[in-house]
Design a protein around this motif. Structure first.
Motif, PDB file in Angstrom:
ATOM      1  N   SER A 174       0.820  -1.219   0.000  1.00  0.00           N
ATOM      2  CA  SER A 174       0.000   0.000   0.000  1.00  0.00           C
ATOM      3  C   SER A 174       0.850   1.263   0.000  1.00  0.00           C
ATOM      4  O   SER A 174       0.326   2.362  -0.226  1.00  0.00           O
ATOM      5  N   PRO A 190       0.000   3.311  -4.722  1.00  0.00           N
ATOM      6  CA  PRO A 190      -0.786   4.496  -4.345  1.00  0.00           C
ATOM      7  C   PRO A 190       0.082   5.725  -4.102  1.00  0.00           C
ATOM      8  O   PRO A 190      -0.307   6.843  -4.435  1.00  0.00           O
ATOM      9  N   ALA A 199     -10.981  -0.643  -0.952  1.00  0.00           N
ATOM     10  CA  ALA A 199     -10.067   0.363  -1.516  1.00  0.00           C
ATOM     11  C   ALA A 199     -10.577   0.839  -2.882  1.00  0.00           C
ATOM     12  O   ALA A 199     -10.549   2.043  -3.179  1.00  0.00           O
ATOM     13  N   GLY A 209     -11.876   4.642  -3.759  1.00  0.00           N
ATOM     14  CA  GLY A 209     -11.296   5.377  -4.873  1.00  0.00           C
ATOM     15  C   GLY A 209     -12.344   5.883  -5.844  1.00  0.00           C
ATOM     16  O   GLY A 209     -12.268   7.020  -6.330  1.00  0.00           O
ATOM     17  N   THR A 222     -14.433   6.874   2.823  1.00  0.00           N
ATOM     18  CA  THR A 222     -14.078   7.939   1.884  1.00  0.00           C
ATOM     19  C   THR A 222     -13.999   9.280   2.590  1.00  0.00           C
ATOM     20  O   THR A 222     -13.057  10.056   2.394  1.00  0.00           O
ATOM     21  N   GLN A 251      -6.088  11.221  -4.887  1.00  0.00           N
ATOM     22  CA  GLN A 251      -6.378  10.181  -3.901  1.00  0.00           C
ATOM     23  C   GLN A 251      -7.270   9.093  -4.504  1.00  0.00           C
ATOM     24  O   GLN A 251      -7.093   7.904  -4.240  1.00  0.00           O
ATOM     25  N   ASN A 306      -6.252   5.041  -4.976  1.00  0.00           N
ATOM     26  CA  ASN A 306      -6.969   3.906  -4.390  1.00  0.00           C
ATOM     27  C   ASN A 306      -7.524   2.960  -5.451  1.00  0.00           C
ATOM     28  O   ASN A 306      -7.477   1.737  -5.271  1.00  0.00           O
ATOM     29  N   SER A 349      -5.882  -0.747  -5.812  1.00  0.00           N
ATOM     30  CA  SER A 349      -6.669  -1.951  -5.520  1.00  0.00           C
ATOM     31  C   SER A 349      -6.356  -3.099  -6.476  1.00  0.00           C
ATOM     32  O   SER A 349      -6.661  -4.256  -6.175  1.00  0.00           O
ATOM     33  N   SER A 398      -3.280  -3.273  -2.741  1.00  0.00           N
ATOM     34  CA  SER A 398      -3.269  -2.184  -1.764  1.00  0.00           C
ATOM     35  C   SER A 398      -4.595  -2.120  -1.023  1.00  0.00           C
ATOM     36  O   SER A 398      -5.657  -2.300  -1.611  1.00  0.00           O
ATOM     37  N   PRO A 422      -7.075   0.501   1.524  1.00  0.00           N
ATOM     38  CA  PRO A 422      -7.319   1.943   1.417  1.00  0.00           C
ATOM     39  C   PRO A 422      -6.153   2.789   1.904  1.00  0.00           C
ATOM     40  O   PRO A 422      -5.634   2.586   3.001  1.00  0.00           O
ATOM     41  N   SER A 452      -4.298   6.803   2.271  1.00  0.00           N
ATOM     42  CA  SER A 452      -4.605   8.216   2.461  1.00  0.00           C
ATOM     43  C   SER A 452      -3.306   8.939   2.768  1.00  0.00           C
ATOM     44  O   SER A 452      -2.228   8.341   2.776  1.00  0.00           O
TER      45      SER A 452
END
Length: 418
Positions: free
Chosen positions: A55, A59, A107, A111, A263, A294, A298, A302, A306, A308, A310
């Protein structure tokens, strides 16, 4: 063209060798820092350790290329990881194949929501998530992080995902089963991190701490081979494997409400970090562009194992302190992470869970903004929002706690108005 490909704005800056060198060194520092953090956050999310590192790869690169912030680093984050476990644990056994697939699907959905908000030019939506809500939520999340790691720090068999009250009850019932060697590993890991803090800019204290904790565990097993010290699973490899979200109607319906709450939380965390860093550096920030970055991070992440992602408080702070100038530092952090993993992945099996728990204790402590909490408690209106969000985070599902905090903050705002 620059609106759709924002990296075209800062890419020419890399022609300056000083900027290029600064970003490369900042990226190397970030890659070293995320090694222990990625494993720790994956453990916190109920995912196999490798997924925390996965992750931090794709991302991170996508958000750097398409986001608005110059120095924010995207990847696994503390509150996000904890929320993943809280949301998904009732749906599947943590670390199981089904659990991993559901989290990857989460994730993807997060996204998609982020991209829709970006296309709707909803950048101002995040203004409804007040600073007080974020402070209260992160303070509550810090308590929950500690709560989730009691079992690993003390080596006690406590139900995974137990509430704070349930953990206290089970810990009291099993206190005679506390493994002193496990506690020793955890305490010495904490001590190493604290003692090394003045030299953190040279070598990250968290890295020194996990190495120290691992050496203590190896030494303890050498003295007494019968000791049972739990360690993380071996990392399968340096490159993230391809993955596929479960897009069945049943799964999408099941994750609808959790994905919306996630989210909101992910965007609130990312934009709050990006805003703070932009103000400090006197740079402009485009909220909608950050939503887009962002969201792409995500959605694409995915498909590369990965969960989620941030904005990360810790990695962004390290990135700034290391002298980063452009988002290229985040790109290099991912590249260096892959290179490092080729060499250290087999060594992950020597990392004790107690050392990971100790690192997460430090993360939890740093999450609590004690000065800001004192200030907000002095205001009778902000105090209501702060305490309501904090208590809600501890006693109700996290996907509803953040929404309740927002509702209370809007109500308090109306009460405050003359």
């Amino acid at each position: 063209m620059q609106r759709y490909f924002p990296f075209l704005l800062w890419w020419p800056l890399l022609r300056d060798k000083r900027v290029l060198r600064a970003d490369i060194l900042a990226g190397l520092t970030g890659a070293i820092v995320v090694l222990p953090q990625g494993v720790a956050f994956a453990t916190l999310a109920g995912m196999p350790p490798a997924y925390g590192l996965y992750s931090a790869m794709i991302p991170c690169i996508i958000a750097a290329l398409f986001g608005s912030s110059r120095v924010m680093v995207t990847g696994p984050a503390n509150a996000i990881s904890l929320t993943v476990l809280a949301i998904m644990a009732p749906l599947a056994q943590p670390e199981s194949a089904r659990y991993v697939q559901l989290v990857i699907t989460l994730a993807f959905m997060v996204g998609v929501w982020q991209l829709l908000l970006a296309l709707a030019r909803a950048g101002k939506l995040i203004d409804y998530v007040s600073h007080t809500v974020i402070v209260g939520f992160t303070a509550g999340a810090a308590v929950l992080i500690v709560n989730s790691q009691i079992r690993n720090f003390f080596g006690v068999d406590i139900t995974r995902g137990a509430s704070v009250a349930q953990t206290i009850i089970e810990f009291a019932a099993h206190i005679a089963q506390v493994q002193m060697v496990t506690v020793t590993v955890g305490v010495l890991t904490l001590l190493a991190a604290l003692l090394w803090q003045p030299l953190n800019r040279i070598v990250p204290a968290m890295l020194i701490a996990v190495v120290a904790g691992s050496l203590v565990a190896v030494f303890a097993r050498w003295v007494d081979p019968t000791l049972a010290i739990k360690t993380v699973d071996a990392l399968p490899g340096a490159l993230p494997p391809l993955s596929m979200p479960d897009l069945s109607l049943e799964t999408l319906k099941m994750l609808l409400i959790p994905s919306i709450a996630m989210t909101l939380l992910a965007l609130a965390e990312a934009v709050s970090i990006a805003q703070a860093l932009a103000k400090r550096r006197q740079e402009a920030l485009d909220g909608n562009q950050e939503f887009l970055g962002q969201g792409l991070a995500n959605v694409i992440g995915s498909f590369f194992s990965s969960y989620p992602a941030s904005g990360s408080f810790n990695r962004s702070g390290v990135n700034v302190a290391a002298g980063a100038v452009t988002p290229f530092s985040a790109v290099m952090a991912s590249v260096f992470l892959v290179a490092i993993l080729f060499f250290v992945a087999p060594l992950a099996q020597f990392l004790p869970l107690a050392a990971v728990a100790a690192i997460l204790f430090l993360v939890a402590w740093n999450l609590i903004d004690r000065r800001e909490i004192r200030y907000l408690l002095s205001d009778k209106f902000e105090r209501i929002t702060l305490l309501a969000t904090f208590v809600a985070t501890l006693v109700i599902p996290l996907e509803w706690a953040i929404l309740l905090g927002v509702a209370v903050s809007l109500l308090v705002k109306r009460l405050r108005a003359p």
